[in-house]
Design an enzyme around this catalytic site. Sequence first.
Site, mmCIF file in Angstrom:
data_model
loop_
_atom_site.group_PDB
_atom_site.id
_atom_site.type_symbol
_atom_site.label_atom_id
_atom_site.label_comp_id
_atom_site.label_asym_id
_atom_site.label_seq_id
_atom_site.Cartn_x
_atom_site.Cartn_y
_atom_site.Cartn_z
ATOM 1 N N LYS A 6 4.381 0.624 9.516
ATOM 2 C CA LYS A 6 4.520 1.889 8.789
ATOM 3 C C LYS A 6 3.919 3.045 9.575
ATOM 4 C CE LYS A 6 3.048 0.077 4.907
ATOM 5 N NZ LYS A 6 2.539 -0.050 3.521
ATOM 6 N N ARG B 175 5.363 -12.947 9.331
ATOM 7 C CA ARG B 175 6.067 -11.720 9.003
ATOM 8 C C ARG B 175 7.403 -11.682 9.709
ATOM 9 N NH1 ARG B 175 2.217 -7.892 8.884
ATOM 10 N NH2 ARG B 175 3.583 -6.127 9.154
ATOM 11 N N GLU C 22 0.864 -1.167 0.000
ATOM 12 C CA GLU C 22 0.000 0.000 0.000
ATOM 13 C C GLU C 22 0.910 1.230 0.000
ATOM 14 O OE1 GLU C 22 -2.726 0.437 3.318
ATOM 15 O OE2 GLU C 22 -3.447 2.342 2.497
HETATM 16 P P1 ATP Z 1 2.931 -2.512 8.052
HETATM 17 O O1 ATP Z 1 2.227 -3.447 8.984
HETATM 18 O O2 ATP Z 1 4.387 -2.398 8.269
HETATM 19 O O3 ATP Z 1 2.267 -1.188 7.967
HETATM 20 P P2 ATP Z 1 1.571 -3.556 5.814
HETATM 21 O O4 ATP Z 1 1.333 -4.994 5.838
HETATM 22 O O5 ATP Z 1 0.421 -2.677 6.093
HETATM 23 O O6 ATP Z 1 2.842 -3.211 6.662
HETATM 24 P P3 ATP Z 1 1.713 -3.416 2.997
HETATM 25 O O7 ATP Z 1 2.140 -2.273 2.177
HETATM 26 O O8 ATP Z 1 0.290 -3.801 2.966
HETATM 27 O O9 ATP Z 1 2.173 -3.086 4.462
HETATM 28 O O10 ATP Z 1 2.635 -4.674 2.719
HETATM 29 C C1 ATP Z 1 2.908 -5.161 1.465
HETATM 30 C C2 ATP Z 1 3.269 -6.601 1.576
HETATM 31 O O11 ATP Z 1 4.385 -6.773 2.422
HETATM 32 C C3 ATP Z 1 2.131 -7.402 2.166
HETATM 33 O O12 ATP Z 1 1.980 -8.587 1.423
HETATM 34 C C4 ATP Z 1 2.592 -7.696 3.558
HETATM 35 O O13 ATP Z 1 2.066 -8.905 3.996
HETATM 36 C C5 ATP Z 1 4.107 -7.734 3.411
HETATM 37 N N1 ATP Z 1 4.747 -7.367 4.667
HETATM 38 C C6 ATP Z 1 4.532 -6.267 5.408
HETATM 39 N N2 ATP Z 1 5.256 -6.297 6.541
HETATM 40 C C7 ATP Z 1 5.956 -7.457 6.520
HETATM 41 C C8 ATP Z 1 6.880 -8.090 7.408
HETATM 42 N N3 ATP Z 1 7.250 -7.522 8.556
HETATM 43 N N4 ATP Z 1 7.400 -9.283 7.045
HETATM 44 C C9 ATP Z 1 7.048 -9.860 5.888
HETATM 45 N N5 ATP Z 1 6.182 -9.323 5.012
HETATM 46 C C10 ATP Z 1 5.632 -8.142 5.317
HETATM 47 MG MG MG Z 2 -1.248 -3.994 4.606
#
Ligand code: ATP
Ligand code: MG
Length: 551
Positions: A264, A254, A29
């Site tokens: 984020k 994760r 995102e």
């Molecule tokens: P955050 O929780 O850090 O805000 P998010 O999941 O909201 O992260 P996205 O932009 O939706 O952020 O993530 C893009 C992809 O990266 C998704 O498929 C998510 O599952 C993966 N991702 C995010 N954080 C991690 C992590 N700590 N380890 C592995 N994959 C991750």
């Molecule tokens: Mg997300």
Amino acid sequence: MLDFIRTIVSEDLAEGRNGGRVFTRFPPEPNGYLHIGHAKSICLNFGVAQEYGGRCNLRFDDTNPTKEDVEYVEAIEEDVRWLGFEWAGIHFASDYFEQLYGYAVDLIRKNLAYVDSQSADDIRGNRGTLTEPGTDSPFRNRTVDENFDLFARMRAGEFEDGAHVLRARIDMASPNINMRDPVLYRIRRAHHHRTGDAWCIYPMYDFAHPPSDALEHITHSLCTLEFEDHRPLYDWLIENLPVPAQPRQIEFARLNLTYTVMSKRRLLELVEEQHVGGWDDPRMPTIVGMRRRGYTPEAIREFCERIGVAKRENLVDVALLEHAVREDLNRRAPRVMGVIRPLRVVIENYPEGLTEEFELVNNPEDAEAGSRKVPFSRVIYIEQDDFREDPPKKFFRLAPGREARLRGAYFITCTGVTKDPATGEIVELRCTYDPATRGGDAPDGRKVKATLHWVSAAHAVDAEVRLYDRLFNVEEPGRVDDYKAVLNPASLETVADAKVEPSAAAAPAGTRFQFERMGYFCVDSDSTPARPVFNRTVTLKDSWAKIEKSL
Ligand code: ATP
Ligand code: MG
């Protein structure tokens, strides 16, 4: 051995599913910069596609216009490329808004979706709990025609934000709360960074994601564990929408790292409240921060490979990441001499005005890296820590009356100490050198216990050096009540008057070096030829090697 995801992909291929195709996607995102957790997902998605001759798309999940921005889109593209990956296609969920709207209409037609006019509070209140079923909305039995009409008028902008939502009609008594008539669309008058003001209704992430995957013919939709409970909804949508493919969602754990926060939202807070200098602050766990700090994409990829993927949540020691960086830089970073806390040394029997040049190898690990000439003269700087007036027992470096080697140059012996009469502080050492030890060895075979790095005072360039330590004081800052209360106040130490050899001073931003005996350093983007600035990427001391030995 294959991890569980690659095992599934191999089996699918062996059994001829998906016509022998492997299509994955990385779906960020654009509401922040990528962090090391995203790197894990990137390496997995692009890696699986590469290994199985497939394709991986970059897809922006841009369904929440209030938090998203093109700044983030551009940064994400740059970071994915920098990590060493190229996408087969680049897509935006917003490109599918028209199709997604059509899919929603299709659900209404099948009586699988309805417009709910309860307030947000009532929807939440009627959702039930983990132990109690939810309560049907009084609007749940609206006719198909009524739903068509209301949904079209939602799109047309006839209603206030929050007046209605579109919900799937699934099961308010489902043990899985995600299946209790989840919201699919909401009214939100917000400017979208791509679609502008064309829409005032936006699809929810949970609704947009499965058909977006299907429209791109994704075969394996890899996501993190928190989406496990959403999988029934994912499957329900794929089953009930007239989509062109049947992607399968697979969840993995994760990445969590010690001494690091990785959400984020929190990283944005650190930036906005100026606890750090920006998203690219070298203390941030972001890809831009790590790049500026001097981490290499190779090291990050190697780290991701070593941690692997699994189904169970765990916490990875940040020392393992630093270990990967150190190993990679050891192979590729040229050696230079830089004195971080200079102590002036006058070599009294060395001719005034003479400059010699010593030829030093650039990298003992890499024969092709060649050598360079390093100037030497009567006044040099050594590290303050390499001298003790009263050496304690195990201190083997320079001390009054003691001899030590200057790397690649001469043996020197300390003959005296000059102090500031007011403060008593040591301002200068007096030394003599032995001309017979030219190049760093004594013809009579006598040994010294220490080899010191040095720079010639007349040739040294003044530099700023930024020494980084962990951003947080506790292993799991994400688990304490207030993660900002455990910020490490000493996470950045700026040294204004370091001295580096001339060859390092002219290097462009991003150049990485090993400062002999001091660590790996990278030229910062604030650097100018007149005033170079170096970030300490990582120290030479490897705490991971110790941990590994004790395992
Ligand atoms: P955050 O929780 O850090 O805000 P998010 O999941 O909201 O992260 P996205 O932009 O939706 O952020 O993530 C893009 C992809 O990266 C998704 O498929 C998510 O599952 C993966 N991702 C995010 N954080 C991690 C992590 N700590 N380890 C592995 N994959 C991750
Ligand atoms: Mg997300």
